[in-house]
Motif scaffolding. Structure first.
Motif, PDB file in Angstrom:
ATOM      1  N   UNK B 174       0.888  -1.534  -0.051  1.00 22.73           N
ATOM      2  CA  UNK B 174      -0.027   0.006   0.276  1.00 22.73           C
ATOM      3  C   UNK B 174       1.326   1.296  -0.098  1.00 22.73           C
ATOM      4  N   UNK B 176       3.767   1.965  -1.333  1.00 18.08           N
ATOM      5  CA  UNK B 176       4.158   1.531  -2.962  1.00 18.08           C
ATOM      6  C   UNK B 176       3.862   2.361  -3.465  1.00 18.08           C
ATOM      7  N   UNK B 177       1.669   1.874  -3.262  1.00 14.66           N
ATOM      8  CA  UNK B 177       0.406   1.974  -4.609  1.00 14.66           C
ATOM      9  C   UNK B 177       0.403   3.865  -3.917  1.00 14.66           C
ATOM     10  N   UNK B 403      -0.769 -14.041  -9.303  1.00 13.30           N
ATOM     11  CA  UNK B 403      -0.960 -12.427 -10.155  1.00 13.30           C
ATOM     12  C   UNK B 403       0.577 -11.379  -9.808  1.00 13.30           C
ATOM     13  N   UNK B 408       0.270  -8.414 -12.982  1.00 16.38           N
ATOM     14  CA  UNK B 408      -0.858  -8.404 -13.081  1.00 16.38           C
ATOM     15  C   UNK B 408      -1.169  -6.925 -13.262  1.00 16.38           C
ATOM     16  N   UNK B 409      -1.095  -6.408 -12.124  1.00 13.78           N
ATOM     17  CA  UNK B 409      -1.496  -5.019 -10.948  1.00 13.78           C
ATOM     18  C   UNK B 409      -1.281  -5.605  -9.591  1.00 13.78           C
ATOM     19  N   UNK B 410      -0.529  -4.561  -8.912  1.00  6.87           N
ATOM     20  CA  UNK B 410      -0.677  -4.527  -7.651  1.00  6.87           C
ATOM     21  C   UNK B 410      -2.369  -4.149  -7.036  1.00  6.87           C
ATOM     22  N   UNK B 411      -2.523  -3.565  -7.825  1.00  6.40           N
ATOM     23  CA  UNK B 411      -3.989  -3.487  -6.851  1.00  6.40           C
ATOM     24  C   UNK B 411      -4.927  -4.891  -6.574  1.00  6.40           C
ATOM     25  N   UNK B 412      -4.399  -5.025  -8.007  1.00  5.96           N
ATOM     26  CA  UNK B 412      -5.273  -6.721  -7.310  1.00  5.96           C
ATOM     27  C   UNK B 412      -4.758  -7.804  -6.427  1.00  5.96           C
ATOM     28  N   UNK B 414      -2.554  -5.990  -3.935  1.00  2.00           N
ATOM     29  CA  UNK B 414      -3.402  -5.866  -2.807  1.00  2.00           C
ATOM     30  C   UNK B 414      -4.642  -5.810  -2.511  1.00  2.00           C
ATOM     31  N   UNK B 415      -5.946  -6.413  -3.379  1.00  2.83           N
ATOM     32  CA  UNK B 415      -7.259  -6.654  -2.616  1.00  2.83           C
ATOM     33  C   UNK B 415      -7.007  -8.224  -2.959  1.00  2.83           C
ATOM     34  N   UNK B 416      -6.231  -8.951  -3.173  1.00  2.00           N
ATOM     35  CA  UNK B 416      -6.483 -10.159  -2.709  1.00  2.00           C
ATOM     36  C   UNK B 416      -5.769 -11.006  -1.411  1.00  2.00           C
ATOM     37  N   UNK B 418      -5.843  -8.913   0.540  1.00  2.00           N
ATOM     38  CA  UNK B 418      -7.169  -7.907   2.174  1.00  2.00           C
ATOM     39  C   UNK B 418      -8.059  -9.274   2.260  1.00  2.00           C
ATOM     40  N   UNK B 419      -8.367 -10.207   1.135  1.00  2.42           N
ATOM     41  CA  UNK B 419      -9.121 -11.077   0.980  1.00  2.42           C
ATOM     42  C   UNK B 419      -9.096 -12.474   2.303  1.00  2.42           C
TER      43      UNK B 419
END
Lengths: 602, 448
Positions: B174, B176-177, B403, B408-412, B414-416, B418-419
């Motif tokens: 986060x 870094x994002x 991922x 593919x993307x650090x946003x994804x 991070x979302x995973x 979190x899950x």
């Protein structure tokens, strides 16, 4: 008499005033100086990480910031492009003069909105509700709602080294009275600090010794209303680097910095540290990057981004001149730190109306936030809700899963803000659903329903919805040769491959070239992210049960013997509006939440 | 569940039926006012066993004489005031005491209501509450130990540690994002992947260690197979004859198998005779199809029986039995005696009762070996709910590693992550979902 008075003409104030007036309520915007309406007192840019998303959302709801930034933009850039589309963030360098002139004109041409030069120094209540305001010249104005958007002006105190003087901004007088009035009405008030870097004379900079950074070749506007094709100027910014000699000068003189000499009691933002702060906190770094940003087109005044400081003037100059390219730099205006009063935001409802005084709304830096975008977003919501209250309509509130604005306001109303609050994408736990390119898809319907979005904007939105649906149908129905093997598969499946993109499909499916790049991009991202978004949606649904779970405002937590006394104290003070909000209060444990949920469910 | 009532509840906490003693538990916010009528006493010292007469709250008649312990709030199981009465057992006395309590306006507790109150009062966390549910229904000694271990919170702590690792990683990502441009240096993807792999390894170890935990919950499944007429049923009966601790004979009603529970050194074992559907048709063919396959797949241990040479049979079946734990049993030693004995084979005769002690010992050793393989020395006993969550977490970890590797993307990413932390939080009860609460507490029996 105006129904709603907006005190302050900054970024929060103008959004509030225009929004409320658009909804058909008579609004009076009171500002110390008409010239300073929508003034950008710090950096000459709109947007940025997470902030760009907010601007898109303001635009999607019918606000003005995005349009103004498009009109005034002189360099557009999509930040974070290497990191995943949900965190791509649009930013524009803007011409500060064009920006505030455009908004001044919009304010002047908005029906139901009048502007008065003056200073609100107090308010009065009748039966717990706002009844009038008092101006510094003694004028009293009746009103049914007051929106305070006074920024850093409340008891503002500027620090430059050992120099200290009261001011609202550089060379502008501070405001007094409102804070005291708030305290009289039982509000708790705190003190925060922020800062700004020096402005340099462009002609004193040796530009040959600087690096150049340009904007995007394919700029994307903030507003859906901005006409396409979009060809704004692309004025470069420049980069210089501090070095050891600069660091040495600064670290040898820390006692001269207002920040370190103990003069400033307000807490500053950790994420936007002053240069002396950076040197103390990152002693191993031998350089820091600084951006030279023009404050307006052809400006002789350059904003030195990254060099916020409260050092004495002469030390600012001496240390700057150690930097390659700035050896002959002249300072037009020194950097400074400013301390100001803020009104603790947990005293607000999610509508941004205060819990203590009916009809009193606060938006912007007065709530402890930093940034133009955060301020504008709150202004918009406060303006809408002041108008809706006047019209006996239910308040507009956004969920954390709907918008960054929802996250922002939920954070403000739930958490104690110890430092100026800045929006981060990481604050949004449903970030994949809050992409900047989907802001209109998320919010414009709502903005139209409440009456803020124009017919024109709504038409654009509907067309976009249709186009995106069409693109998805085409990709669903068209079979193409798979890049992995030789088999045929629907184009949407092919798009799931990491390396395939919609632009590479246009050759195979020429019909796609009928659509705009924006619509293609959104459709493509929807498809690529579908699986992840679906999972996130599931998470949202689970949480939303708790968001819909309303806690009565007069609920007596002390009768729940199962809760700890710390928890009872916090819940009683913040008075969360839902179980969801309660669960986010620091110090409220999951077991407390289940106790509360089960008790209220009965 | 009438979760928020603060009334006084009571229940017989011991199982119904014949027993020397029974325990009646009473809990309520304040219950000291019951002392005069219930015990003819004004005061009872907390946490001290006293001998007392017990009276009917309505009629005042003496019902029994027993041991009474009073626990004052919050130092009790439920966190409320609690009285425990040890009275005489049997059908009559405990029930008459209960009737006497109900006559005084005390309500009979609903299943799980004591634990529910304990949870609501912060005396138990979710895993501990689940463990109590498991403890009550545990079939055997080892099961009980496992539940006691969860009750002490060790499992919660291990999961929390894993969660901490992930949150730490998440904050790095986060960071870094949020600050891509200027002041920070980027974390290498390899570092993120290493960390994820480490966590995934830990979760996988948990999953492995839960295998036995699960089999101890549901019992070790030992399946008898062999050609028709080699004496499977005789071995089956002889085995059970040797083990007196038959828990519950369950003749299969819906299936063609016979299942019987018994216990070997604290582990419940379900012995399954597949005779019913192998006696007809070609036995080798039948091994590959339908229910037979399922039975083999779900087996923890396979007992391969043959009256000639079980090791030869094993060779024929080896592809179908690979990876399974098995015992080779030679039957009918009284008729077909083996001349040169194979040390891997257990030689038995049901008729002459030869070799069954040895068979039981080998079975026990195999169970222990299963235990060792899957759990090392620290098996974790998890409920089905927890196991499903662990599996979900593991699956997501595999995905997030992919991922990350595929960029593919650090946003994804991070979302995973979190899950995953949410799932772990759900395991330890750090994340509240009221359906879970309801489920757990409704599986209790009365008196807990």
């Amino acid at each position: 008499m105006s129904s709603i008075i907006v005190a302050g003409g900054g970024h929060a104030g103008v959004e509030a005033a225009i929004a409320a007036a658009k909804l058909g309520v008579a609004v009076e915007l009171i500002t110390i100086s008409v010239d300073s309406i929508a003034r950008m007192s710090c950096n000459p840019a709109i947007g940025g990480l997470a902030k760009g998303q907010i601007v898109k959302e303001i635009d999607a709801l019918g606000g003005i910031m995005g349009l103004a930034a498009d009109v005034a933009g002189i360099q557009f850039k999509m930040l974070n492009k290497s990191k995943g589309r949900a965190v791509w963030s649009p930013r524009a360098q803007v011409d500060k003069r064009i920006y505030s002139r455009y908004i001044r004109e919009r304010v002047a041409s908005t029906p139901n909105l009048t502007v008065r030069e003056g200073e609100v120094v107090g308010f009065h209540t009748r039966a717990g509700a706002i009844s009038s305001v008092t101006l510094s010249d003694g004028t009293s104005l009746d009103c049914s709602a007051l929106i305070i958007t006074t920024g850093t002006f409340q008891n503002g105190l500027i620090h430059i080294g050992h120099e200290t003087y009261p001011a609202g901004r550089f060379a502008e007088k501070p405001s007094r009275g409102l804070t005291e009035c708030l305290i009289e009405h039982g509000f708790s008030i705190g003190r925060l600090k922020t800062g700004t870097p020096p402005r340099l004379k462009a002609s004193s900079i040796n530009w040959e010794k600087t690096d150049i950074t340009n904007g995007d070749d394919d700029p994307v506007p903030f507003s859906v209303l901005t006409e396409k094709p979009f060809h704004p100027p692309n004025i470069p910014c420049h980069i210089v680097y501090t070095g050891n000699s600069c660091h040495e000068i600064l670290s040898n003189s820390l006692e001269d910095s207002a920040l370190f000499s103990g003069k400033i009691s307000g807490v500053g933002p950790r994420y936007c540290p002053s240069i002396e702060d950076k040197i103390v906190r990152f002693p191993t770094r031998d350089h820091h990057q600084l951006f030279l940003e023009p404050e307006w087109l052809g400006a002789d005044q350059i904003y030195l981004n990254g060099f916020s400081t409260s050092m004495p003037r002469e030390l600012q100059l001496v240390s700057l001149r150690t930097i390659p390219g700035l050896s002959k730099a002249e300072i037009i205006r020194p950097g400074y730190a400013i301390e100001y009063d803020y009104c603790q935001s947990t005293q607000l409802k999610r509508s941004l109306e205060t819990k203590l005084v009916e009809g009193l709304f606060c938006a912007g830096q007065i709530n402890g936030t930093s940034g133009y975008e955060e301020a504008a977003a709150q202004g918009l919501i406060a303006g809408v809700n002041a108008a809706r209250k006047f019209q006996n309509k239910s308040p507009l509130t956004l969920l954390r899963s709907e918008a960054y604005i929802g996250v922002l306001i939920d954070d403000l109303t739930t958490k104690y803000i110890g430092e100026p609050y800045r929006m981060f994408t990481s604050s949004a736990e449903y970030r994949l659903s809050l992409r900047p390119d989907s802001a209109d898809l998320r919010l414009t319907e709502l903005g139209y329903k409440i009456g803020l979005v124009s017919e024109n904007q709504y038409d654009i939105f509907k067309k976009r919805l249709e186009s995106i649906a069409d693109i998805k149908h085409i990709l669903h129905d068209t079979k193409i040769k798979s890049s992995a093997g030789n088999n045929m598969l629907p184009a949407e499946k092919e798009l799931l491959h990491e390396n395939s993109s919609i632009s590479s499909l246009i050759n195979t499916i020429p019909r796609l070239s009928n659509f705009t790049p924006e619509d293609l991009f959104t459709a493509e991202t929807d498809i690529k992210y579908a699986g992840y978004i679906a999972r996130e949606k599931k998470r949202i649904e689970q949480i939303n049960n708790f968001e819909d779970f309303v806690i009565p405002p007069d609920f007596e937590y002390s009768k729940l013997g199962n809760l700890s006394s710390e928890c009872i104290e916090k819940l009683s003070r913040i008075k969360p509006e839902s179980i969801g909000q309660a669960s986010r209060i620091a110090g409220v444990k999951p077991s407390d939440v289940s106790v509360l949920a089960i008790y209220l469910k009965r | 569940m009438s979760a928020n009532r603060k009334d006084i509840i009571a229940a017989i906490a011991t199982p119904p039926g014949i027993g020397a003693l029974a325990i009646i538990r009473i809990s309520g916010e304040k219950i000291t006012h019951l002392f005069p009528a219930l015990f003819k006493r004004n005061k009872i010292t907390p946490r001290t066993a006293i001998l007392s007469n017990i009276f009917h709250l309505g009629t005042g008649i003496q019902l029994d004489r027993g041991i009474v312990i009073y626990y004052s709030s919050p130092h009790s199981f439920t966190g409320e005031d609690v009285i425990e009465i040890s009275c005489h057992g049997g059908n009559y006395i405990p029930k008459s005491i209960m009737r006497g309590l109900l006559a005084g306006g005390i309500r009979e507790a609903e299943p799980g209501e004591f634990s529910y109150r304990a949870f609501m009062n912060g005396k138990l966390d979710l895993i501990q509450a689940e463990s109590i549910a498991g403890l009550i229904s545990s079939r055997s000694e080892k099961n009980t130990i496992g539940n006691l271990k969860n009750l002490s919170g060790k499992f919660s702590r291990s999961i929390s540690l894993i969660k901490q690792d992930l949150i730490h990683l998440l904050s790095t990502i986060e960071h870094e994002l949020d600050f891509s441009e200027d002041e920070i240096s980027f974390t290498k993807t390899e570092y993120i992947i290493d960390l994820l792999k480490d966590v995934s390894g830990k979760i996988n170890n948990f999953l492995k260690s839960t295998l036995l935990g699960e089999s101890i919950y549901s019992g070790i499944r030992a399946v008898l197979i062999g050609r028709p007429n080699v004496g499977k049923s005789s071995v089956y009966n002889a085995l059970l004859g040797h083990e007196r601790a038959i828990v519950s004979p369950l003749p299969g009603t819906t299936r063609d198998t016979i299942e019987t529970w018994f216990e070997i050194r604290g582990v419940p074992v379900c012995l399954i005779d597949t005779a019913g559907y192998w006696e007809s048709g070609d036995y080798l063919d039948s091994l590959g199809v339908g229910r037979t396959t399922n039975e083999l797949n779900s087996a923890d241990i396979i007992l391969l029986i043959d009256d000639k040479d079980p090791s030869k049979q094993f060779e024929a079946l080896s592809s179908k039995l690979s990876g399974k734990s098995y015992l080779l049993i030679k039957s009918k030693e009284d008729i077909n005696q083996t001349v040169s004995k194979n040390p891997d084979v257990i030689y038995t005769s049901a008729r002459e009762d030869i070799g069954f002690n040895n068979l039981l010992t080998c079975l026990s050793t195999s169970i222990d070996a299963l235990h060792e393989n899957s759990a090392g020395t620290s098996a974790n006993f998890v409920s089905n709910r927890q196991k499903i969550l662990l599996e979900k977490a593991y699956e997501l970890l595999e995905e997030v590693i992919h991922v990350t590797q595929a960029n593919i993307g650090m946003d994804i990413v991070s979302s995973l992550i979190r899950d995953i932390t949410d799932i772990l939080g759900e395991m330890t009860g750090d994340i509240t979902r009221d359906d879970i609460l309801d489920n757990i507490f409704s599986s209790f029996c009365v008196g807990k």
